[in-house]
Design an enzyme around this catalytic site. Sequence first.
Site, PDB file in Angstrom:
ATOM      1  N   ARG A  50       0.835  -1.214   0.000  1.00 23.23           N
ATOM      2  CA  ARG A  50       0.000   0.000   0.000  1.00 23.23           C
ATOM      3  C   ARG A  50       0.870   1.264   0.000  1.00 23.23           C
ATOM      4  O   ARG A  50       0.408   2.343  -0.343  1.00 23.23           O
ATOM      5  CB  ARG A  50      -0.996  -0.018   1.166  1.00 23.23           C
ATOM      6  CG  ARG A  50      -1.932   1.177   1.199  1.00 23.23           C
ATOM      7  CD  ARG A  50      -3.261   0.895   1.904  1.00 23.23           C
ATOM      8  NE  ARG A  50      -3.104   0.159   3.138  1.00 23.23           N
ATOM      9  CZ  ARG A  50      -2.683   0.682   4.293  1.00 23.23           C
ATOM     10  NH1 ARG A  50      -2.388   1.967   4.376  1.00 23.23           N
ATOM     11  NH2 ARG A  50      -2.575  -0.076   5.367  1.00 23.23           N
ATOM     12  N   ASP A 176      -6.449  18.260 -15.947  1.00 22.18           N
ATOM     13  CA  ASP A 176      -6.751  16.925 -16.454  1.00 22.18           C
ATOM     14  C   ASP A 176      -6.282  16.886 -17.908  1.00 22.18           C
ATOM     15  O   ASP A 176      -6.893  17.491 -18.786  1.00 22.18           O
ATOM     16  CB  ASP A 176      -8.263  16.663 -16.335  1.00 22.18           C
ATOM     17  CG  ASP A 176      -8.648  15.261 -16.803  1.00 22.18           C
ATOM     18  OD1 ASP A 176      -7.867  14.639 -17.549  1.00 22.18           O
ATOM     19  OD2 ASP A 176      -9.751  14.799 -16.434  1.00 22.18           O
TER      20      ASP A 176
HETATM   21  C1  LIG Z   1     -10.978  13.280 -19.191  1.00 20.04           C
HETATM   22  C2  LIG Z   1     -11.253  12.231 -18.159  1.00 20.04           C
HETATM   23  N1  LIG Z   1     -10.871  12.459 -16.884  1.00 20.04           N
HETATM   24  C3  LIG Z   1     -11.092  11.538 -15.926  1.00 20.04           C
HETATM   25  C4  LIG Z   1     -11.745  10.350 -16.178  1.00 20.04           C
HETATM   26  C5  LIG Z   1     -11.981   9.359 -15.079  1.00 20.04           C
HETATM   27  O1  LIG Z   1     -11.074   8.308 -15.200  1.00 20.04           O
HETATM   28  P1  LIG Z   1     -11.342   6.790 -14.745  1.00 20.04           P
HETATM   29  O2  LIG Z   1     -12.501   6.288 -15.533  1.00 20.04           O
HETATM   30  O3  LIG Z   1     -10.043   6.121 -15.040  1.00 20.04           O
HETATM   31  O4  LIG Z   1     -11.646   6.835 -13.289  1.00 20.04           O
HETATM   32  C6  LIG Z   1     -12.167  10.088 -17.483  1.00 20.04           C
HETATM   33  C7  LIG Z   1     -12.893   8.828 -17.790  1.00 20.04           C
HETATM   34  O5  LIG Z   1     -13.628   8.727 -18.745  1.00 20.04           O
HETATM   35  C8  LIG Z   1     -11.908  11.049 -18.491  1.00 20.04           C
HETATM   36  O6  LIG Z   1     -12.306  10.841 -19.768  1.00 20.04           O
END
Ligand SMILES: Cc1ncc(COP(=O)(O)O)c(C=O)c1O
Length: 379
Positions: A50, A176
Amino acid sequence: MTTVKPETLAAQALHAIDRETGAIVPPIVLSTTYARGEDYRPIGGLVYARDESPAPKQTEAVLAALEGGAAALVFSSGMAAATTAIRALLRPGDHVVAPRACYFGVRVWLERFCARWGVALDLVDMSSTAAVRGALRAGKTRLVWAETPANPTWELTDLEAVAELAHGAGARLAVDSTVGTPVHTRPLALGADLVMHSATKYLSGHSDVLAGALVTAKADDWWAEIAQLRHDEGAVLGPVEAFLLARGMRTLFVRVERQSATALALAERLAALPGITVRYPGLPSHPQHALARKQMLGGFGGMLSIHTGSGAERALAVAAKTRVWVRATSLGGVESLIEHRFTAEGPATVAPPDLLRLSVGLEHPDDLFGDLRAALEAP
Ligand SMILES: Cc1ncc(COP(=O)(O)O)c(C=O)c1O
């Protein structure tokens, strides 16, 4: 190691060679616990899975290098990575600025989290730097969350401008960059403090791993709290998933470059069809095409959307008729996916009803275009 290009780092996974066996593909160590010597020191420096184990650590090193960050951590999903980062920073009374258009799961979670924990939230049009400036509250805004290009309309955020504004207000900028990938976007070089990936998508690339990642510009207090939360809560990536993710990243550049080239060709051909509007940062018709050319490197990504016109019914009828495109959620894999986000997201959606999201894979562009055209032209 001598300084090499990101393509080389990725292909060689940082030139990882197993010291004991000479294996050029690292072994998968499944052990959850690690032995101590008579002096009670951990023999190999590891204690418990972990905290850390070899495959995730190796994957993190590659990711940190690809993003140009000080450190990286991998998580059990993209959502685990995003929510850990946000919770590690925000306290009741803080203010956060986030995009109205972004991955649905993050937006909906943020709304719930902020309401429950007394955090003020402004959802803004992040394609407008002026809107971000207007939303910032100096000394109170703790976090600006951006996603560029953003789901499912592929608006861009001017990261350099927004980083400067966020820092001026005393806030951090997290990005992101799932869709941009380190191939096309380097948020840390543009001033962001943290990069987040759903590694489920392009980084692993084969639709067979659920994983998330964070990469930090600096090993600061925020990063220490993120690491603490991951340790305490256990949203770690297992060794097999980490191995698959590291394996996927070796081909990241060839996959994404090809997917981007195909996406651009498709966008151009689809835009020429009557009655179809295409959203793609690589098209001159995209409102932020100039920013895309400046901010994105070597291509515009493998994601685009089309408006079929006439509401949800027509979009669903088109999706129903594809034979090459697979009707499924997610993105970034080698097989092309078509998705009606309006249906997938349910009542809280802000996705336009006539929009179909396209994740371009590695198939031949003619097959992808022919299949979609036939579905669009079918009676
Ligand atoms: C741009 C984006 N950010 C975050 C996520 C979330 O990721 P996860 O599905 O791996 O939890 C997604 C999932 O579709 C995504 O497309």
